[in-house]
Design an enzyme around this catalytic site. Structure first.
Site, PDB file in Angstrom:
ATOM      1  N   GLU A 183       0.900  -1.391  -0.010  1.00 21.38           N
ATOM      2  CA  GLU A 183       0.050   0.071   0.014  1.00 21.38           C
ATOM      3  C   GLU A 183       0.853   1.091  -0.119  1.00 21.38           C
ATOM      4  O   GLU A 183       1.108   2.084   1.166  1.00 21.38           O
ATOM      5  CB  GLU A 183      -0.831   0.020   1.142  1.00 21.38           C
ATOM      6  CG  GLU A 183      -1.902  -1.089   1.024  1.00 21.38           C
ATOM      7  CD  GLU A 183      -3.166  -0.996   2.157  1.00 21.38           C
ATOM      8  OE1 GLU A 183      -4.072  -1.532   1.937  1.00 21.38           O
ATOM      9  OE2 GLU A 183      -2.945  -0.453   3.089  1.00 21.38           O
ATOM     10  N   GLU A 294      -6.371  -7.041  -2.129  1.00 18.54           N
ATOM     11  CA  GLU A 294      -6.840  -6.947  -0.578  1.00 18.54           C
ATOM     12  C   GLU A 294      -8.274  -6.601  -0.706  1.00 18.54           C
ATOM     13  O   GLU A 294      -8.694  -5.658  -1.278  1.00 18.54           O
ATOM     14  CB  GLU A 294      -6.311  -6.021   0.373  1.00 18.54           C
ATOM     15  CG  GLU A 294      -4.990  -6.269   0.841  1.00 18.54           C
ATOM     16  CD  GLU A 294      -4.480  -5.317   1.974  1.00 18.54           C
ATOM     17  OE1 GLU A 294      -5.187  -4.929   2.791  1.00 18.54           O
ATOM     18  OE2 GLU A 294      -2.988  -5.288   1.967  1.00 18.54           O
TER      19      GLU A 294
END
Length: 628
Positions: A183, A294
């Site tokens: 991320e 995710e």
């Protein structure tokens, strides 16, 4: 006669038998999962199971559909999971009280990868380059690299990545995919690899670190067996992805990767349509495959420990699905379908984040705290697999039964009004469908022009469009009148507000935590910016008024103020100091002496690069007994 009666009896028996079979099948399948058209046999149906080793070591048990205790990974495979994702922290043991989250080091990843390979699963390795969690809000250097910078930090990334890859190769379990960082919206290995901020190294330093990780994998894997990924959060934010990957691929010449990974949680990262549009755009714009690496959704609002869950009633309200086993299955099925729909077969699959993370006080997110994720697992609190896990098999079954979802329930709406004030009734209500998806549907209210002359609680009814469902509005009438129009931005736009300055830094957010209800004004930019949002209200009686507004954000702005002006006196302000995501504070200016018949209210923000936050629920009331 007998020749005519016999066929009739046979036909009746066949119809009865078919009806009974359908009934039995429906009973056996308490949830419905529609098949996805065009899904490929090798579509990635993955699961991040980085917590699993810690759960097993501390006594957690997992049970299959028959209630038999089994290896969790075997249960996952039986339900269609064909890939696993494993995060690697450099040395989690050095963090003292911050130990937790599975203590996911290389040794655990090697063991779990070997188990997955033995079951015929493929493996994605997620390098965090930290001793603990790394995400858009924190990307801390591992303790061993704390004093390193520049070329030394690049060398650290290269040597650590290369060693891990060599260890995997030596054991004959090379991962099929690797992501360099986790991320990376705001970079990694802060502050040197941070993209914004006064001490940030910016894109040039960050790109050097990413290149070092990519090069290390290639040097171990010269035949390109392992696919390489760069991963961002906020999967519905096309502006973020364009800004990031334009800079990385064009200006920083970072092109030696195969896949763009996206985090997409519907409660935080926008609508499914925004995700779809973003994947369609970036896969074509950068000629890369995409994976939702995710995603997750809650199967209940219950909490099994004292740790506040990341997914609760406010998140359910924003998400578009009921918090149920069916809602969980429908949500994940729809995310899978969005990936399948990416043109050119560039949508490779999804990974469910931590379906195994059931309650266990010895497997917390952080030592001394609990598990904020257990109601988003795909096992119940006792470790029994949920039927929603069937989504991976059933969505990919070309012979599966397709059932059109129908509207079943209209959720009540809450309406606030003041004495002798016309009602502002919503034009849509949230309706739950039979697959536990929740959608906004137009509504017609009975007597919507009703005006109440007494304080109290009332009820209005209406009809939901295209259905006989009855809509219910619970109305609370008080003696206060909020004079601010579109005060909570709940119509999903800036109507009645004027925005001046760097308007590109301001948008409407619908992400949980960034809003108090469904929508809020949100701001962010990767460079310094300033703006004013304001509204002028006219026709006011002379008197004293109270202005208030709610904000949350990361803090660090140069100057941020709630203000009142043009009321017949000098400008009044209240300083705003944000101190964290989803930490909402109300700021107030009392006793504003309005004499001009009008007032201009709003917020001024002069921000540094990377500052972010929200404004919501702005109110202006005349104070009781203050009218002159």
């Amino acid at each position: 006669m007998k020749r005519k009666i016999l066929p009739s009896l046979v036909l009746a028996a066949l119809v009865f038998g078919y009806t009974m079979l359908c009934t039995l099948n429906a009973a056996a399948e308490s949830i419905q999962v529609n098949p996805i058209v065009g899904i490929s046999p090798d579509f990635i149906k993955g699961a991040d199971i980085s917590m699993l080793k810690q759960l097993e070591m501390t006594g957690s048990k997992f049970y299959d559909d028959n209630g038999v205790a089994r290896d969790c990974m075997e249960i996952l495979k039986e339900h269609g999971i064909n890939w696993v994702r494993l995060r690697i922290w450099n040395n989690p043991e050095v963090n003292g009280l911050e130990v937790g989250g599975g203590n996911t080091d290389e040794a655990k990843a090697l063991e779990m990868a070997a188990r997955a390979k033995k079951l015929g699963m493929k493996v994605l390795i997620d390098f965090h380059y930290s001793d603990w969690w790394a995400d858009p809000g924190k990307q801390n250097k591992p303790a061993a690299w704390a004093n390193h910078s520049g070329k030394q930090l690049e060398k650290d990334v290269y040597e650590f990545t290369k060693k891990v890859m060599q260890d995997f190769k030596a054991r004959g379990i090379m991962p099929e995919m690797v992501q360099i960082g986790n991320e990376l919206n705001n970079g990694m290995l802060w502050p040197e690899g941070q993209l914004t901020g006064s001490n940030a190294g910016g894109y040039k330093v960050f790109a050097g670190l990413v290149k070092a990780g990519l090069r290390a994998v290639r040097d171990v894997d010269s035949e390109h067996y392992t696919k390489l990924m760069i991963h961002l959060a906020n999967g519905g934010d096309n502006g973020l992805y364009r800004s990031f990957f334009d800079e990385m691929t064009k200006n920083q010449k970072v092109n030696d990767f195969d896949i763009i990974g996206l985090s997409y949680y519907p409660v935080w990262h926008g609508t499914l349509e925004q995700l779809q549009n973003n994947m369609n755009d970036i896969s074509a714009r950068y000629n890369k495959d995409v994976i939702v690496v995710e995603t997750a959704y809650g199967f209940t609002l219950d909490n099994a420990d004292t740790q506040k869950n990341a997914f609760g009633a406010p998140e359910e309200k924003l998400s578009g699905y009921k918090a149920s086993v069916q809602g969980q299955a429908t949500c994940i099925r729809n995310v899978m379908e969005a990936v399948v729909k990416v043109p050119g077969k560039k949508g490779l699959g999804i990974f469910y984040w931590e379906p195994d993370w059931i309650p266990n006080p010895q497997a917390p997110w952080k030592t001394g705290e609990g598990n904020e994720w257990e109601n988003q697992a795909m096992f119940d609190f006792d470790g029994k697999v949920l039927e929603s896990m069937d989504v991976f098999n059933r969505a990919a079954d070309p012979n599966g039964r397709y059932v059109e979802a129908v509207m079943e329930e209209a959720y009540p709406v809450e309406v606030k009004a003041s004495v002798n004030q016309s009602l502002d009734m919503p034009k849509v209500v949230s309706v739950r469908y039979s697959d536990d998806s929740v959608k906004a549907v137009p509504v017609s209210w009975n007597n919507p022009g009703t005006v109440y002359d007494k304080v109290g609680h009332y009820t209005l009814y209406g009809t939901v469009a295209r259905t006989p469902l009855t809509a219910t509005a619970r109305i609370t009438v008080d003696n206060k009148v909020n004079l601010v129009r579109n005060s909570g931005f709940e119509i999903n736009n800036f109507d009645n507000w004027a925005i001046e300055g760097d308007t590109g830094a301001v948008n409407i957010s619908s992400s949980s935590g960034d809003v108090r209800d469904k929508y809020a004004l949100h701001y962010w930019a990767d460079k310094t910016f300033k703006f004013t949002v304001k509204q002028t209200i006219t026709g006011l009686k002379k008197g004293k008024y109270t202005l208030s507004g709610w904000t949350q954000g990361g803090g660090g702005e140069k100057s941020m103020q709630l203000f009142a002006a043009d009321y017949g006196g000098e400008k009044l302000t209240a300083e705003i100091k944000n101190d964290g995501w989803n930490k909402w504070h109300q700021w107030t200016i009392k006793g504003i002496p309005v004499t001009s018949g009008k007032i201009t209210i709003g917020m001024y923000n002069e921000a540094n690069a990377g500052n972010w936050g929200s404004l919501d629920d702005v109110t202006l009331y005349i104070q009781e007994n203050a009218i002159e």
